[in-house]
Design an enzyme around this catalytic site. Structure first.
Site, PDB file in Angstrom:
ATOM      1  N   ALA A 269       0.844  -1.215   0.000  1.00 23.11           N
ATOM      2  CA  ALA A 269       0.000   0.000   0.000  1.00 23.11           C
ATOM      3  C   ALA A 269       0.866   1.247   0.000  1.00 23.11           C
ATOM      4  O   ALA A 269       1.955   1.232   0.576  1.00 23.11           O
ATOM      5  CB  ALA A 269      -0.923  -0.001   1.209  1.00 23.11           C
ATOM      6  N   PRO A 270       0.446   2.339  -0.656  1.00 23.46           N
ATOM      7  CA  PRO A 270      -0.833   2.515  -1.365  1.00 23.46           C
ATOM      8  C   PRO A 270      -0.850   2.020  -2.804  1.00 23.46           C
ATOM      9  O   PRO A 270      -1.825   2.247  -3.516  1.00 23.46           O
ATOM     10  CB  PRO A 270      -1.032   4.031  -1.316  1.00 23.46           C
ATOM     11  N   GLY A 271       0.225   1.355  -3.252  1.00 22.93           N
ATOM     12  CA  GLY A 271       0.157   0.683  -4.551  1.00 22.93           C
ATOM     13  C   GLY A 271       0.999   1.267  -5.671  1.00 22.93           C
ATOM     14  O   GLY A 271       0.965   0.777  -6.796  1.00 22.93           O
ATOM     15  N   LYS A 273       4.238   1.093  -6.276  1.00 24.99           N
ATOM     16  CA  LYS A 273       5.225   0.152  -6.817  1.00 24.99           C
ATOM     17  C   LYS A 273       4.532  -1.045  -7.466  1.00 24.99           C
ATOM     18  O   LYS A 273       4.956  -1.507  -8.527  1.00 24.99           O
ATOM     19  CB  LYS A 273       6.197  -0.290  -5.718  1.00 24.99           C
ATOM     20  N   ASP A 291      -1.002  -6.158   2.090  1.00 29.22           N
ATOM     21  CA  ASP A 291      -0.796  -5.183   3.150  1.00 29.22           C
ATOM     22  C   ASP A 291      -1.535  -5.676   4.389  1.00 29.22           C
ATOM     23  O   ASP A 291      -2.520  -6.410   4.277  1.00 29.22           O
ATOM     24  CB  ASP A 291      -1.298  -3.791   2.749  1.00 29.22           C
ATOM     25  N   CYS A 389      12.368   4.077   2.396  1.00 26.51           N
ATOM     26  CA  CYS A 389      12.448   5.521   2.095  1.00 26.51           C
ATOM     27  C   CYS A 389      13.164   6.228   3.249  1.00 26.51           C
ATOM     28  O   CYS A 389      12.712   7.251   3.745  1.00 26.51           O
ATOM     29  CB  CYS A 389      11.064   6.114   1.841  1.00 26.51           C
TER      30      CYS A 389
END
Length: 455
Positions: A269-271, A273, A291, A389
């Site tokens: 999520a949120p999708g 990738k 998720d 990240c």
């Protein structure tokens, strides 16, 4: 001034959002979306509110320091409403060029009348006018006496974070990093080439009044310099693009999935990738997107429908728990792990105030568990990609080194040929890349690619 003077609606909305975040612990993006859904707001109001909320959060540490310097009342004694009104006012005075001093002060005073009383409105006026007069000569700490404290106040980051980075990166790099964390991140989108060509999308966006340029590194990326509410953009609704930073797009590039394969994205999520992976695969094969949260799975479902990607199968599943039926069955597995998020502070400034050192240890333990569990699904000869990240070595190269040390059937694989020439770093030959906002101009990200030995 008329004590019943009408308050400015966008500023009042920004105040309510900041109260939600600072006093009730709401997530900035969720609170912002909730309030911005108001149909009475114009797009110019939405942009103004977003700027005030993120700007005030970004500079909160410095702003609170200035309140302590210019206020006769300690911050702890102030009502949360008055404190947040002051914070917003100081942000408008010190960190925006286009708001006149009179507007920043007067509108803050009107809010103080509504959310406090006459005495509090006079107090707000006095503090803001004092700061406005001293704008060019603010009393920052002495750099030569305490570099970490000076940098933390000057660039609004917690002292523990600054000290950590000074030890690791040195003064020059750290100052560049702090500075870039306060920049406005570019609004980058990935073209959905299954529906439209890049040139066609460019033409549509420009016709709709958007200023668009090519991404820094990638052909499929476009940067929109004057985005409006994305949900209201026709090209977005039609599935012509997905909002995604170039660092995040690189993850799909490093995974390098092929049409017809079975791919597993364990924390998807949120999708962004997952949808990119399905796009690279030309909508042929299977992408299992998982998720732990049901409501986040809905976000992937919405993106998948909008972008027209039938091969994505969503599942609610805990990435830290082994799923025996998938062991050894998956061609490529992506672990985009939960992390401290220190690479995306310019997008989510509240990360600076909600994270601490204890969090990091907890997150590292979770990452280790998820990576170990996910590795079991990779076929012999298959690929495992680990990304975050963040810019913290314990969550990145050290996590991967530990995993490789404990799992001799995996090895790191050269990724240089999977990346644009302009981004190839020496570490790519060793199987990973660390990106920094101050060096690379995109989000801070870590990506490593491993392969399971063929038996």
């Amino acid at each position: 001034m008329n004590m019943r003077a009408k308050v400015d609606k966008p500023r009042e909305t920004a105040l309510k959002i900041l109260y939600d975040i600072n006093e009730k612990g709401a997530y900035s993006n969720i609170s912002l979306n909730k309030y911005l859904n108001n149909p009475e707001l114009e797009s110019i109001d939405r942009a103004f509110i977003t700027d005030i909320v993120y700007g005030t959060l970004k500079w909160k540490y410095t702003i609170d320091y200035l309140i302590e310097k210019f206020s006769s009342i300690k911050i702890k004694k102030l009502s949360p409403w008055i404190l947040n009104i002051l914070r917003m006012g100081i942000y408008q005075l010190n960190y925006t060029d286009r708001i006149p001093v009179s507007a920043a002060c007067n509108e803050s005073v009107k809010l103080a009348v509504k959310y406090g009383h006459t005495a509090s409105s006079k107090y707000v006026n006095a503090v803001l006018r004092n700061i406005a007069r001293s704008k060019d000569n603010l009393p920052y700490p002495d750099r030569s006496k305490d570099t970490a404290y000076y940098l933390s106040i000057r660039y609004s980051h917690p002292v523990w974070m600054v000290k950590d980075w000074l030890d690791r990166f040195g003064e020059e790099f750290t100052e560049g990093l702090l500075k870039s964390n306060n920049d406005v991140a570019p609004f980058t989108v990935r073209v959905n080439d299954l529906k439209i060509s890049k040139q066609e999308l460019l033409d549509i966006l420009e016709k709709d009044g958007f200023e668009v340029e090519n991404g820094k590194y990638l052909d499929e990326a476009l940067i929109i310099s004057n985005p409006s509410a994305v949900q209201k953009m026709e090209a977005f609704a039609k599935g012509y693009f997905q909002v995604q930073d170039e660092s995040s797009i690189l993850v799909g590039k490093v995974l390098d999935p092929k049409p017809g394969e079975t791919i597993l994205d364990v924390c998807s999520a949120p999708g962004g990738k997952s949808t990119h992976i399905a796009q690279i695969m030309k909508n042929r094969g299977t992408v299992i997107s998982r998720d732990i949260h049901e409501h986040k799975i809905k976000l992937i479902e919405q993106a998948k429908e909008r972008l027209g990607l039938e091969i994505i199968k969503t599942e609610v599943y805990d990435a830290a728990v082994t799923d025996n039926k998938l062991e050894g069955k998956i061609d490529r597995v992506l672990v985009d792990a939960p992390c401290t998020g220190f690479g995306i502070i310019r997008r989510k400034p509240d990360i600076k105030w909600t994270r601490n050192l204890e969090d990091k240890a907890e997150i590292v333990a979770l990452q280790e568990k998820i990576l170990s569990t996910a590795s079991k699904y990779v076929k012999n000869g298959g690929v495992l990609v680990y990304s975050t990240c963040t810019i913290e070595p314990e969550e990145n190269e050290k996590a991967v080194e530990k995993f490789i040390g404990e799992n001799k059937d995996f090895y790191l694989e050269d990724i240089a040929n999977l990346l644009p020439d302009t981004l190839r770093k020496e570490s790519c030959g060793r199987g990973y890349i660390q990106l920094y906002p101050n060096i690379d101009g995109i989000d801070g990200f870590f990506i490593a690619r491993m392969r399971r030995r063929s038996k």
